[in-house]
Design a protein around this motif. Structure first.
Motif, PDB file in Angstrom:
ATOM      1  N   LYS A 155      -5.865  -5.832  -7.028  1.00 53.42           N
ATOM      2  CA  LYS A 155      -6.944  -6.658  -6.659  1.00 53.42           C
ATOM      3  C   LYS A 155      -6.798  -7.424  -7.126  1.00 53.42           C
ATOM      4  O   LYS A 155      -8.083  -8.617  -6.590  1.00 53.42           O
ATOM      5  CB  LYS A 155      -7.658  -5.626  -6.948  1.00 53.42           C
ATOM      6  N   ARG A 196      -5.710 -10.199  -5.490  1.00 54.77           N
ATOM      7  CA  ARG A 196      -5.553 -10.589  -4.322  1.00 54.77           C
ATOM      8  C   ARG A 196      -7.117 -11.766  -4.192  1.00 54.77           C
ATOM      9  O   ARG A 196      -7.649 -11.848  -3.728  1.00 54.77           O
ATOM     10  CB  ARG A 196      -6.175  -9.628  -3.181  1.00 54.77           C
ATOM     11  N   GLU A 251       0.661  -1.526  -0.252  1.00 50.02           N
ATOM     12  CA  GLU A 251       0.141   0.227  -0.211  1.00 50.02           C
ATOM     13  C   GLU A 251       0.451   1.076   0.097  1.00 50.02           C
ATOM     14  O   GLU A 251       0.276   2.510  -0.530  1.00 50.02           O
ATOM     15  CB  GLU A 251      -1.160   0.035   0.786  1.00 50.02           C
ATOM     16  N   GLU A 297      -9.892 -10.581  -6.913  1.00 51.29           N
ATOM     17  CA  GLU A 297     -11.069  -9.798  -6.618  1.00 51.29           C
ATOM     18  C   GLU A 297     -11.678  -9.295  -7.795  1.00 51.29           C
ATOM     19  O   GLU A 297     -11.736  -8.065  -7.824  1.00 51.29           O
ATOM     20  CB  GLU A 297     -11.076  -8.093  -5.972  1.00 51.29           C
ATOM     21  N   GLU A 318      -2.636  -0.666  -8.500  1.00 50.99           N
ATOM     22  CA  GLU A 318      -3.522  -0.795  -6.895  1.00 50.99           C
ATOM     23  C   GLU A 318      -4.651  -1.811  -7.950  1.00 50.99           C
ATOM     24  O   GLU A 318      -4.938  -2.975  -7.208  1.00 50.99           O
ATOM     25  CB  GLU A 318      -4.597  -0.040  -6.553  1.00 50.99           C
ATOM     26  N   ALA A 319      -5.604  -2.034  -8.514  1.00 50.17           N
ATOM     27  CA  ALA A 319      -6.011  -2.885 -10.064  1.00 50.17           C
ATOM     28  C   ALA A 319      -5.385  -3.824  -9.705  1.00 50.17           C
ATOM     29  O   ALA A 319      -6.479  -5.215  -9.454  1.00 50.17           O
ATOM     30  CB  ALA A 319      -6.885  -2.397 -11.235  1.00 50.17           C
TER      31      ALA A 319
END
Length: 116
Positions: free
Chosen positions: A60, A63, A41, A65, A56-57
């Motif tokens: 995700k 992860r 982060e 998502e 960041e996408a």
């Protein structure tokens, strides 16, 4: 941590294993942040805005998502990969790249040459 200070008669380890196994323990994300997640982060926050949003996408998706469900990668794995990519991202941003969409095949090939 507080349980270990409660006294010699309390078996803190047993209690700490029992409580979550029975759904009786809520772990505070503020007190128990994954250090690799925190690093990821912080690193993303240091990138230019648009590039940070794209990375960041990507995190995700790793992860689990994203649009296709799959097992989530650990933040440790993501940290390792991101730390490997940082010098390349820095080079691209130094050359004026503000979005991963601007990266060309030649940019990728050049980055591969530098790394080998």
């Amino acid at each position: 941590m507080d349980l270990t200070r409660a006294g010699a008669g309390l078996y803190a380890r047993s209690v700490c294993e029992f409580l979550p196994a029975h759904g009786l323990l809520v772990i505070s994300s503020e007190l128990h942040r994954d250090r690799d997640q925190a690093w990821v982060e912080r690193t993303i926050a240091g990138l230019p805005d648009r590039l940070a949003n794209e990375v960041e996408a990507w995190v995700k998706v790793l992860r689990g998502e994203g649009p296709r469900r799959h097992p989530a990668r650990s933040y440790r794995c993501i940290r390792t990969t991101l730390s490997t990519l940082l010098s390349t991202l820095a080079t691209w941003t130094d050359n004026g790249v503000v979005s991963l969409r601007e990266v060309t095949e030649e940019d990728v090939t050049q980055a591969g040459r530098v790394r080998s």
